[in-house]
Design an enzyme around this catalytic site. Structure first.
Site, PDB file in Angstrom:
ATOM      1  N   PHE A  13       0.813  -1.219   0.000  1.00 49.93           N
ATOM      2  CA  PHE A  13       0.000   0.000   0.000  1.00 49.93           C
ATOM      3  C   PHE A  13       0.844   1.265   0.000  1.00 49.93           C
ATOM      4  O   PHE A  13       0.378   2.330  -0.375  1.00 49.93           O
ATOM      5  CB  PHE A  13      -0.931   0.009   1.233  1.00 49.93           C
ATOM      6  CG  PHE A  13      -0.238   0.472   2.492  1.00 49.93           C
ATOM      7  CD1 PHE A  13      -0.149   1.834   2.788  1.00 49.93           C
ATOM      8  CD2 PHE A  13       0.360  -0.433   3.363  1.00 49.93           C
ATOM      9  CE1 PHE A  13       0.514   2.272   3.936  1.00 49.93           C
ATOM     10  CE2 PHE A  13       1.028   0.002   4.497  1.00 49.93           C
ATOM     11  CZ  PHE A  13       1.104   1.363   4.786  1.00 49.93           C
ATOM     12  N   LYS A  36      -1.115  -7.154  -9.175  1.00 46.72           N
ATOM     13  CA  LYS A  36      -2.077  -7.302  -8.071  1.00 46.72           C
ATOM     14  C   LYS A  36      -1.677  -6.245  -7.049  1.00 46.72           C
ATOM     15  O   LYS A  36      -0.803  -6.457  -6.214  1.00 46.72           O
ATOM     16  CB  LYS A  36      -1.965  -8.716  -7.491  1.00 46.72           C
ATOM     17  CG  LYS A  36      -3.203  -9.246  -6.784  1.00 46.72           C
ATOM     18  CD  LYS A  36      -3.700  -8.397  -5.657  1.00 46.72           C
ATOM     19  CE  LYS A  36      -2.887  -8.513  -4.386  1.00 46.72           C
ATOM     20  NZ  LYS A  36      -3.294  -7.486  -3.362  1.00 46.72           N
ATOM     21  N   GLU A  93       9.448  -4.219  13.118  1.00 45.75           N
ATOM     22  CA  GLU A  93       9.122  -3.048  12.296  1.00 45.75           C
ATOM     23  C   GLU A  93       7.826  -2.420  12.810  1.00 45.75           C
ATOM     24  O   GLU A  93       6.805  -3.096  12.922  1.00 45.75           O
ATOM     25  CB  GLU A  93       8.941  -3.487  10.836  1.00 45.75           C
ATOM     26  CG  GLU A  93       8.662  -2.337   9.896  1.00 45.75           C
ATOM     27  CD  GLU A  93       8.477  -2.784   8.444  1.00 45.75           C
ATOM     28  OE1 GLU A  93       7.766  -3.779   8.194  1.00 45.75           O
ATOM     29  OE2 GLU A  93       9.033  -2.116   7.552  1.00 45.75           O
ATOM     30  N   GLU A 141      -4.922  -3.838  -1.922  1.00 49.48           N
ATOM     31  CA  GLU A 141      -6.373  -3.614  -1.916  1.00 49.48           C
ATOM     32  C   GLU A 141      -6.735  -2.343  -1.145  1.00 49.48           C
ATOM     33  O   GLU A 141      -7.872  -1.904  -1.166  1.00 49.48           O
ATOM     34  CB  GLU A 141      -7.116  -4.838  -1.375  1.00 49.48           C
ATOM     35  CG  GLU A 141      -6.714  -5.322   0.001  1.00 49.48           C
ATOM     36  CD  GLU A 141      -5.488  -6.243   0.022  1.00 49.48           C
ATOM     37  OE1 GLU A 141      -4.460  -5.912  -0.607  1.00 49.48           O
ATOM     38  OE2 GLU A 141      -5.557  -7.280   0.717  1.00 49.48           O
ATOM     39  N   ARG A 142      -5.722  -1.741  -0.458  1.00 44.36           N
ATOM     40  CA  ARG A 142      -6.030  -0.542   0.325  1.00 44.36           C
ATOM     41  C   ARG A 142      -6.046   0.722  -0.527  1.00 44.36           C
ATOM     42  O   ARG A 142      -6.729   1.679  -0.205  1.00 44.36           O
ATOM     43  CB  ARG A 142      -5.017  -0.381   1.466  1.00 44.36           C
ATOM     44  CG  ARG A 142      -5.173  -1.506   2.477  1.00 44.36           C
ATOM     45  CD  ARG A 142      -4.171  -1.347   3.592  1.00 44.36           C
ATOM     46  NE  ARG A 142      -3.618  -2.633   3.955  1.00 44.36           N
ATOM     47  CZ  ARG A 142      -2.535  -2.797   4.680  1.00 44.36           C
ATOM     48  NH1 ARG A 142      -1.872  -1.753   5.129  1.00 44.36           N
ATOM     49  NH2 ARG A 142      -2.107  -3.995   4.972  1.00 44.36           N
ATOM     50  N   SER A 201       5.424  -6.924   3.415  1.00 46.97           N
ATOM     51  CA  SER A 201       6.014  -7.269   4.709  1.00 46.97           C
ATOM     52  C   SER A 201       6.809  -8.582   4.607  1.00 46.97           C
ATOM     53  O   SER A 201       6.565  -9.409   3.718  1.00 46.97           O
ATOM     54  CB  SER A 201       4.908  -7.395   5.754  1.00 46.97           C
ATOM     55  OG  SER A 201       3.974  -8.347   5.314  1.00 46.97           O
ATOM     56  N   CYS A 251       9.503   1.934   3.590  1.00 43.83           N
ATOM     57  CA  CYS A 251      10.451   0.858   3.907  1.00 43.83           C
ATOM     58  C   CYS A 251      11.852   1.415   4.096  1.00 43.83           C
ATOM     59  O   CYS A 251      12.724   0.746   4.623  1.00 43.83           O
ATOM     60  CB  CYS A 251      10.450  -0.199   2.823  1.00 43.83           C
ATOM     61  SG  CYS A 251      11.158   0.408   1.309  1.00 43.83           S
TER      62      CYS A 251
HETATM   63  P1  NAD Z   1       1.631  -6.590   3.097  1.00 41.20           P
HETATM   64  O1  NAD Z   1       2.668  -7.650   3.165  1.00 41.20           O
HETATM   65  O2  NAD Z   1       0.516  -6.628   4.069  1.00 41.20           O
HETATM   66  O3  NAD Z   1       0.924  -6.615   1.650  1.00 41.20           O
HETATM   67  C1  NAD Z   1       1.674  -6.582   0.458  1.00 41.20           C
HETATM   68  C2  NAD Z   1       0.895  -7.312  -0.641  1.00 41.20           C
HETATM   69  O4  NAD Z   1       0.722  -8.674  -0.269  1.00 41.20           O
HETATM   70  C3  NAD Z   1      -0.497  -6.736  -0.887  1.00 41.20           C
HETATM   71  O5  NAD Z   1      -0.736  -6.702  -2.275  1.00 41.20           O
HETATM   72  C4  NAD Z   1      -1.412  -7.724  -0.178  1.00 41.20           C
HETATM   73  O6  NAD Z   1      -2.667  -7.840  -0.807  1.00 41.20           O
HETATM   74  C5  NAD Z   1      -0.652  -9.035  -0.282  1.00 41.20           C
HETATM   75  N1  NAD Z   1      -0.913  -9.914   0.869  1.00 41.20           N
HETATM   76  C6  NAD Z   1      -1.148  -9.529   2.161  1.00 41.20           C
HETATM   77  N2  NAD Z   1      -1.344 -10.612   2.942  1.00 41.20           N
HETATM   78  C7  NAD Z   1      -1.212 -11.691   2.138  1.00 41.20           C
HETATM   79  C8  NAD Z   1      -1.296 -13.107   2.382  1.00 41.20           C
HETATM   80  N3  NAD Z   1      -1.538 -13.607   3.584  1.00 41.20           N
HETATM   81  N4  NAD Z   1      -1.105 -13.924   1.336  1.00 41.20           N
HETATM   82  C9  NAD Z   1      -0.844 -13.447   0.104  1.00 41.20           C
HETATM   83  N5  NAD Z   1      -0.764 -12.124  -0.180  1.00 41.20           N
HETATM   84  C10 NAD Z   1      -0.936 -11.253   0.825  1.00 41.20           C
HETATM   85  O7  NAD Z   1       2.396  -5.188   3.134  1.00 41.20           O
HETATM   86  P2  NAD Z   1       1.788  -3.723   3.224  1.00 41.20           P
HETATM   87  O8  NAD Z   1       1.223  -3.503   4.577  1.00 41.20           O
HETATM   88  O9  NAD Z   1       0.929  -3.441   2.020  1.00 41.20           O
HETATM   89  O10 NAD Z   1       3.116  -2.852   3.027  1.00 41.20           O
HETATM   90  C11 NAD Z   1       3.961  -2.493   4.085  1.00 41.20           C
HETATM   91  C12 NAD Z   1       5.161  -3.414   4.163  1.00 41.20           C
HETATM   92  O11 NAD Z   1       5.872  -3.391   2.927  1.00 41.20           O
HETATM   93  C13 NAD Z   1       6.167  -2.983   5.218  1.00 41.20           C
HETATM   94  O12 NAD Z   1       6.638  -4.122   5.879  1.00 41.20           O
HETATM   95  C14 NAD Z   1       7.274  -2.334   4.386  1.00 41.20           C
HETATM   96  O13 NAD Z   1       8.547  -2.326   4.996  1.00 41.20           O
HETATM   97  C15 NAD Z   1       7.262  -3.186   3.182  1.00 41.20           C
HETATM   98  N6  NAD Z   1       7.880  -2.525   2.043  1.00 41.20           N
HETATM   99  C16 NAD Z   1       9.092  -2.983   1.631  1.00 41.20           C
HETATM  100  C17 NAD Z   1       9.737  -2.374   0.566  1.00 41.20           C
HETATM  101  C18 NAD Z   1      11.073  -2.880   0.098  1.00 41.20           C
HETATM  102  O14 NAD Z   1      11.478  -2.526  -1.002  1.00 41.20           O
HETATM  103  N7  NAD Z   1      11.776  -3.690   0.868  1.00 41.20           N
HETATM  104  C19 NAD Z   1       9.125  -1.299  -0.086  1.00 41.20           C
HETATM  105  C20 NAD Z   1       7.879  -0.863   0.368  1.00 41.20           C
HETATM  106  C21 NAD Z   1       7.259  -1.497   1.423  1.00 41.20           C
END
Ligand code: NAD
Length: 498
Positions: free
Chosen positions: A149, A173, A383, A176-177, A226, A281
């Site tokens: 998101f 994909k 985090e 969804e937020r 994450s 991140c």
């Molecule tokens: P998230 O992991 O909750 O979601 C990321 C994606 O995964 C979304 O599209 C979501 O729909 C999908 N997803 C969520 N739960 C899932 C599951 N159980 N099974 C399959 N798919 C699933 O992350 P977020 O809250 O959207 O983003 C924040 C996180 O992203 C933080 O941890 C941040 O550090 C990280 N981030 C990392 C980088 C990097 O380059 N390392 C960059 C930006 C964000």
């Protein structure tokens, strides 16, 4: 109310699964839109569309392909303001910060205009008698991206641009937020001349993601989000033979040496720690002053700056940061502040009770500052992803260096110093993927690669820069000999260069 379905085969398609979710407006806690959550069958329809469109796109010469990217840049520039406002309203970050989110994405699109050059192969004439060897880079076919998101323009563009420039069809994909900007990006690419089916956006949750992971026609998956989900996606995608690069969470340290320019350091910590409400991140969440005197000076200067941070609605361009993304995120971050107090850290600035006048239902909190955080505390190890900065005091440089080196995450890190020797030693020895020297958010420029180490990334290739062209292509090497070459009869021994 707006209803986001999917964008498949160049058309908007309504969701058919019967499942959907609210898209909130974090600045006032209202529902902005509904987003459809795709079933596996809907994902499959997108894959079939992409698979049918991809061969003709791959056969389009690379210069023509990148002209679509050039036109896309032009179209985005025409509606920059509207796109930034949409992004800010769905995500919560301020409009100026949303413009930065779009801009960092466009910078990668600009670099991908060099794809014809980056895709060139190699050639060796006369590798043996009458033998020439050459290599070529070919697209993988249908590839997918699953994005978080927190950068709804930048991260989708980091994946879409190199993938399609290399001749692949792409399935996104998004989170969804905040799916509004990714949907608009797909429309703009179509308008820029991208053939229907080359970029599809399928909205959804775990069901849509699992359908990507199990689809044999999807050849590569790029994920950002994450760490637990990154690990899950990496292991399931690679188990079915896909190429995968999965980027996860972070805990970024900023080391302050006794000789650092303290005003510059405090500015850096304030911007990198609290910008975008800490939902980056590459946000700095740990400040590590070296020596008691440095720590005392730092804390004394930080307190008034954190206390005077201006929190505001996303549409207030003068705010330092806006609300968090969801009510759950707000509760989680406040929960970490409660935990820090229980763990014995010293809460110097408490933003938990902040209320935004006129926006009482928005997901706001003020900046928080902890001192005396120690490496055994959960607020240090985990985090938080909110406007919370922890000061971990170190007595020596070696003790400071050991902190990021031993941490589970290894995304970004920075050192503030005037001492070239210390900076050089730090850059060489720190066990983290992206390093800043007097730069608090060292996100590499678009023609270098972006990627963390340890628990912050799974897979071998980074995002953007030269690695992106490697990730989205496969190399084929051709060894050729023509009849004018030496004829040496049947060979039963493995050919060598002897
Ligand atoms: P998230 O992991 O909750 O979601 C990321 C994606 O995964 C979304 O599209 C979501 O729909 C999908 N997803 C969520 N739960 C899932 C599951 N159980 N099974 C399959 N798919 C699933 O992350 P977020 O809250 O959207 O983003 C924040 C996180 O992203 C933080 O941890 C941040 O550090 C990280 N981030 C990392 C980088 C990097 O380059 N390392 C960059 C930006 C964000």
């Amino acid at each position: 109310m707006e209803e986001y379905g999917h964008f498949i085969g160049g058309k908007h398609v309504a969701g058919k699964s019967g499942r959907d979710q609210d898209v909130m407006q974090p600045m006032d806690g209202t529902v902005r839109a509904k987003v459809a959550l795709a079933s596996a069958a809907e994902m499959r329809a997108a894959v079939e569309n992409a698979k049918a469109a991809q061969p003709a796109w791959a056969a389009t010469n690379p210069q023509r392909r990148v002209r679509v990217l050039m036109k896309f840049l032009e179209l985005v520039h025409k509606e920059y303001d509207a796109l930034a406002e949409l992004l800010a309203r769905e995500h919560g970050k301020t409009v100026p910060d949303a413009k930065g989110d779009i801009q960092r994405g466009l910078e990668v699109v600009e670099v991908c205009i060099g794809a014809p050059h980056m895709m060139k192969g190699e050639f060796t004439e006369g590798a043996g008698p009458g033998i020439d060897v050459y290599s070529m880079r070919q697209p993988l076919g249908v590839v997918a991206g699953i994005t978080p998101f927190n950068f709804p323009a930048m991260i989708p563009l980091w994946k879409i641009a190199p993938a399609i420039a290399c001749g692949n069809a792409f399935i996104l994909k998004p989170s969804e937020r905040d799916p509004g900007v990714p949907m608009r990006i797909a429309e703009l690419f179509l308008e820029a001349g991208l053939p229907a089916g080359i970029l599809n956006v399928v909205n959804g949750d775990k069901e849509a993601v699992d359908a990507i992971l199990d689809d044999p026609d999807i050849k590569a998956v790029g994920f950002v989000g994450s760490t637990p989900i990154a690990q899950y996606i990496y292991s399931r995608a690679t188990a079915t033979g896909k190429r995968a690069q999965c980027f996860g969470g972070a805990k970024n340290h900023l080391i302050i040496m006794p000789d650092a320019d303290m005003d510059q350091t405090v500015d850096a910590l304030i911007g990198a720690g609290y910008g975008s409400a800490g939902e980056r991140c590459m946000a700095v969440s740990v400040a590590v002053p070296v020596g008691k005197e440095t720590a005392d000076r730092l804390v004394e200067k930080l307190i008034p700056r954190v206390e005077s941070l201006k929190v505001g609605p996303s549409t207030d361009g003068s705010a330092d940061f806006g609300p968090l993304v969801t009510a759950q995120a707000l509760e989680r971050v406040k929960g970490y502040v409660d935990l820090g107090v229980e763990e014995g850290a010293k809460l110097l600035v408490d933003g938990r009770n902040f209320k935004m006048q006129g926006y009482e239902d928005g997901y706001y909190m003020g900046g928080c500052l902890f001192d005396n955080v120690t490496r055994d505390m959960r607020i240090y190890k985990e985090e938080i992803f909110g406007p919370v900065l922890s000061v971990v005091r170190a007595e020596t440089y070696e003790e400071a260096l050991a902190l990021p080196n031993d941490h589970e995450y290894g995304n970004g890190v920075a050192i503030f110093t005037r001492d070239g020797d210390a900076a050089r030693d730090f850059a060489a020895r720190v066990n983290v993927g992206m390093v800043g020297v007097n730069v608090p958010i060292p996100v590499p420029i678009a023609y270098y690669t972006f990627g963390g180490w340890k628990g912050s990334a799974f897979g071998d290739l980074n995002q953007h820069g030269p690695d992106a062209f490697r990730f989205y292509t496969k190399t084929k090497t051709v060894t050729s000999r023509w009849p004018s070459g030496v004829k040496d009869g049947a060979e039963f021994v493995i050919p060598t260069m002897k």
